[in-house]
Design an enzyme around this catalytic site. Sequence first.
Site, short mmCIF file in Angstrom:
data_model
loop_
_atom_site.label_atom_id
_atom_site.label_comp_id
_atom_site.label_asym_id
_atom_site.label_seq_id
_atom_site.Cartn_x
_atom_site.Cartn_y
_atom_site.Cartn_z
N HIS A 1 0.85 -1.20 0.00
CA HIS A 1 0.00 0.00 0.00
C HIS A 1 0.88 1.24 0.00
CE1 HIS A 1 -0.27 0.64 4.69
NE2 HIS A 1 0.91 0.25 4.33
N CYS B 1 5.78 6.13 4.82
CA CYS B 1 4.70 5.27 4.32
C CYS B 1 3.90 5.91 3.18
CB CYS B 1 3.77 4.86 5.46
SG CYS B 1 4.60 3.76 6.63
N HIS C 1 4.93 0.37 -0.32
CA HIS C 1 5.66 -0.61 0.48
C HIS C 1 4.68 -1.71 0.87
CE1 HIS C 1 3.66 1.96 3.40
NE2 HIS C 1 3.81 0.99 4.30
N HIS D 1 3.49 -5.20 3.66
CA HIS D 1 3.49 -5.79 5.00
C HIS D 1 3.08 -7.25 4.92
CE1 HIS D 1 3.90 -1.92 7.02
NE2 HIS D 1 2.98 -1.45 6.19
N HIS E 1 -1.19 -10.38 -1.85
CA HIS E 1 -0.34 -9.97 -2.96
C HIS E 1 -1.01 -8.94 -3.86
CE1 HIS E 1 2.05 -13.30 -1.51
NE2 HIS E 1 3.08 -12.70 -2.11
N GLU F 1 0.05 -5.40 11.52
CA GLU F 1 0.80 -4.92 10.36
C GLU F 1 2.28 -5.28 10.46
OE1 GLU F 1 -0.18 -0.96 8.48
OE2 GLU F 1 1.80 -0.50 9.28
#
Length: 150
Positions: A16, A25, A29, A31, A75, A136
Site C-alpha cells: 500500500h 509510508c 511498500h 506488509h 499480494h 501490520e
Amino acid sequence: MSRIRVTKEFSFETGHALYGYDGKCRNVHGHSYKLAVTVIGTPIAEEGAVKLGMVIDFGDLKKIVREEVVDPFDHATIFNKNTPHLELARELESRGHKVILADYQPTSENMVIDIASRIKSRLPENLQLHSLKLRETETAYAEWYMEDNP
C-alpha cells in the site's frame, strides 16, 4: 447455554501507499499482515448434528475469511482511490498486478473496518463477529471490537 468465542488466524501479504502522509509510508511498500478473527456464539447442541458442540466449524470460518479477505488482499497493492498514484495503479493493473482502489486511506485502522464489514456480511445469523486484530508488523496492530461498533 454458554456463549463461546472462537478464533482463527490468517496471514496475507499486501502492499500500500498512504496518500498525503508526511512520512516514509507515503511510498509504496508492503506488509506481512496477520489477522485474528474471533466470532461468538452458542455451541450447537442439537443431538445428531454433524457439527455438535461447535460454535462454527473452523473450516467454514476459514472459507469465509479466505473468500472475503485473504484472496482479495493477498499480494495486492491497495491505494486510496483519490491518490495521485492512480496512473501507477493503472500501469500495474495493465501488467497483470492485483490492485485495489479503496474508498479509504489504506491504514491498518481503515483496513480492519473494511474487513469487519466483509466478514459480518457472511456470518450465519446465529453468530456475531466479536473482534478482529490486524497485525501490520510484529509491534503494531489495529483492533476492532463488536461492543465498540454497535
